[in-house]
Design a protein around this motif. Structure first.
Motif, PDB file in Angstrom:
ATOM      1  N   GLY A 134     -81.777  12.327 -66.877  1.00 29.20           N
ATOM      2  CA  GLY A 134     -80.535  12.864 -65.849  1.00 29.20           C
ATOM      3  C   GLY A 134     -80.602  12.188 -64.726  1.00 29.20           C
ATOM      4  O   GLY A 134     -81.772  11.804 -64.103  1.00 29.20           O
ATOM      5  N   VAL A 135     -79.388  12.127 -64.037  1.00 31.89           N
ATOM      6  CA  VAL A 135     -79.280  11.722 -62.745  1.00 31.89           C
ATOM      7  C   VAL A 135     -78.509  12.784 -61.916  1.00 31.89           C
ATOM      8  O   VAL A 135     -77.396  13.083 -62.359  1.00 31.89           O
ATOM      9  N   ILE A 136     -79.180  13.263 -60.894  1.00 30.34           N
ATOM     10  CA  ILE A 136     -78.340  14.235 -60.022  1.00 30.34           C
ATOM     11  C   ILE A 136     -78.347  13.561 -58.494  1.00 30.34           C
ATOM     12  O   ILE A 136     -79.146  13.039 -57.955  1.00 30.34           O
ATOM     13  N   GLN A 137     -76.855  13.451 -58.308  1.00 29.28           N
ATOM     14  CA  GLN A 137     -76.634  12.769 -56.782  1.00 29.28           C
ATOM     15  C   GLN A 137     -76.258  13.758 -56.008  1.00 29.28           C
ATOM     16  O   GLN A 137     -75.100  14.614 -56.270  1.00 29.28           O
ATOM     17  N   VAL A 138     -76.634  13.808 -54.775  1.00 28.94           N
ATOM     18  CA  VAL A 138     -76.018  14.568 -53.762  1.00 28.94           C
ATOM     19  C   VAL A 138     -74.864  13.819 -52.765  1.00 28.94           C
ATOM     20  O   VAL A 138     -75.372  12.579 -52.520  1.00 28.94           O
ATOM     21  N   MET A 139     -73.675  14.389 -52.974  1.00 27.74           N
ATOM     22  CA  MET A 139     -72.500  13.708 -52.391  1.00 27.74           C
ATOM     23  C   MET A 139     -72.372  14.370 -51.069  1.00 27.74           C
ATOM     24  O   MET A 139     -72.352  15.474 -50.720  1.00 27.74           O
ATOM     25  N   SER A 140     -71.874  13.442 -50.061  1.00 32.36           N
ATOM     26  CA  SER A 140     -71.369  14.072 -48.568  1.00 32.36           C
ATOM     27  C   SER A 140     -69.867  14.136 -49.035  1.00 32.36           C
ATOM     28  O   SER A 140     -69.271  13.613 -50.032  1.00 32.36           O
ATOM     29  N   PRO A 141     -69.072  14.865 -47.793  1.00 35.66           N
ATOM     30  CA  PRO A 141     -67.619  15.248 -48.349  1.00 35.66           C
ATOM     31  C   PRO A 141     -67.016  13.968 -48.472  1.00 35.66           C
ATOM     32  O   PRO A 141     -65.981  13.998 -48.996  1.00 35.66           O
ATOM     33  N   ARG A 172     -75.782  10.428 -51.032  1.00 32.18           N
ATOM     34  CA  ARG A 172     -76.843  10.847 -49.784  1.00 32.18           C
ATOM     35  C   ARG A 172     -78.309  10.899 -50.286  1.00 32.18           C
ATOM     36  O   ARG A 172     -79.151  10.298 -49.799  1.00 32.18           O
ATOM     37  N   ALA A 173     -78.230  11.162 -51.532  1.00 31.19           N
ATOM     38  CA  ALA A 173     -79.713  11.243 -52.457  1.00 31.19           C
ATOM     39  C   ALA A 173     -79.658  11.224 -53.740  1.00 31.19           C
ATOM     40  O   ALA A 173     -78.510  11.897 -54.390  1.00 31.19           O
ATOM     41  N   THR A 174     -80.617  11.035 -54.638  1.00 34.42           N
ATOM     42  CA  THR A 174     -80.355  10.616 -56.114  1.00 34.42           C
ATOM     43  C   THR A 174     -81.767  11.060 -56.558  1.00 34.42           C
ATOM     44  O   THR A 174     -82.735  10.401 -56.075  1.00 34.42           O
ATOM     45  N   TRP A 175     -81.738  12.073 -57.369  1.00 28.34           N
ATOM     46  CA  TRP A 175     -83.047  12.391 -58.209  1.00 28.34           C
ATOM     47  C   TRP A 175     -82.792  12.109 -59.803  1.00 28.34           C
ATOM     48  O   TRP A 175     -81.715  11.948 -60.151  1.00 28.34           O
ATOM     49  N   MET A 176     -83.931  11.663 -60.398  1.00 33.98           N
ATOM     50  CA  MET A 176     -83.932  11.404 -61.892  1.00 33.98           C
ATOM     51  C   MET A 176     -84.675  12.173 -62.430  1.00 33.98           C
ATOM     52  O   MET A 176     -85.863  12.361 -61.792  1.00 33.98           O
ATOM     53  N   PHE A 177     -84.413  12.811 -63.608  1.00 37.66           N
ATOM     54  CA  PHE A 177     -85.520  13.712 -64.285  1.00 37.66           C
ATOM     55  C   PHE A 177     -85.297  12.981 -65.865  1.00 37.66           C
ATOM     56  O   PHE A 177     -84.573  12.358 -66.375  1.00 37.66           O
ATOM     57  N   ASP A 178     -86.599  13.081 -66.377  1.00 37.94           N
ATOM     58  CA  ASP A 178     -86.966  12.340 -67.787  1.00 37.94           C
ATOM     59  C   ASP A 178     -86.567  13.506 -68.933  1.00 37.94           C
ATOM     60  O   ASP A 178     -87.510  14.576 -68.765  1.00 37.94           O
TER      61      ASP A 178
END
Length: 187
Positions: A129-136, A141-147
């Motif tokens: 999975g890819v989780i992206q933190v978005m600005s307005p 702004r940041a991206t995490w990946m999980f396996d």
């Protein structure tokens, strides 16, 4: 990127991509050195299970187990050694997975994934999975990946015709690894 109407209310975009099959002793370590430098770029070309947006995301944490070794003759302290990493389940709340077409409805792929596992599908399909933190303004702004994620809990919307609220879901994913991507890998 998710539908802009969803991102005005939800600030976390989530994509689930099929994990590669793992063979015993052949697993590639994410963030390895040299030619094995994999895992610091979002996967491409993988089969997309679902894409969605959520308001809450918890479980972005790693805890390292520290082993204490009591050394004979050393009475002023103990030696601390690196132990195993523990990854908390990710909990995504107040959001939904949706189809990519404009005006599309809620995507049932996540429910079908869990139902296939419950019904005995083997090998168990895993998704990175890819989780992206978005600005307005829609900037990442940041991206995490999980396996190798597995759905451990899915909670459907609490339906109430009087409230007029959007149908929202809660998803808990158990996984085998988590990392924050450097900004240059997020573009």
């Amino acid at each position: 990127m998710a539908d802009n109407a969803l991102l005005t209310a939800f600030r976390f975009e989530v994509r689930l991509l099929q994990s590669p099959q793992v063979q015993a002793g052949k697993q590639i370590v994410p963030g390895g050195k040299g030619a094995e430098q994999q895992g610091y770029t979002p996967p491409t070309g993988s089969k997309l299970l679902a894409e969605g947006a959520f308001q809450d995301c918890s479980g972005l944490e790693i805890e390292m187990d520290v082993q204490e070794y009591v050394e004979g003759g050393r009475n002023n302290g103990v030696v601390r050694r690196v132990g195993r990493a523990k990854f908390q389940p990710l909990v995504l709340k107040r959001g939904m997975f949706h189809a990519r077409e404009a005006g599309a409805t809620v995507d049932p792929a996540l429910w079908h994934w869990m139902q296939r596992i419950i019904n005995g599908e083997r090998p168990v399909p895993r998704y990175d999975g890819v989780i992206q933190v978005m600005s307005p303004d829609g900037t990442v702004r940041a991206t995490w990946m999980f396996d190798r994620g597995l759905p451990s809990k899915i909670k459907g919307p609490e339906l109430n015709a009087r409230s007029g609220e959007v149908a929202i879901e809660e998803l808990t994913i158990a996984h085998e690894g988590l990392r924050l991507l450097p900004m240059e890998a997020q573009t």
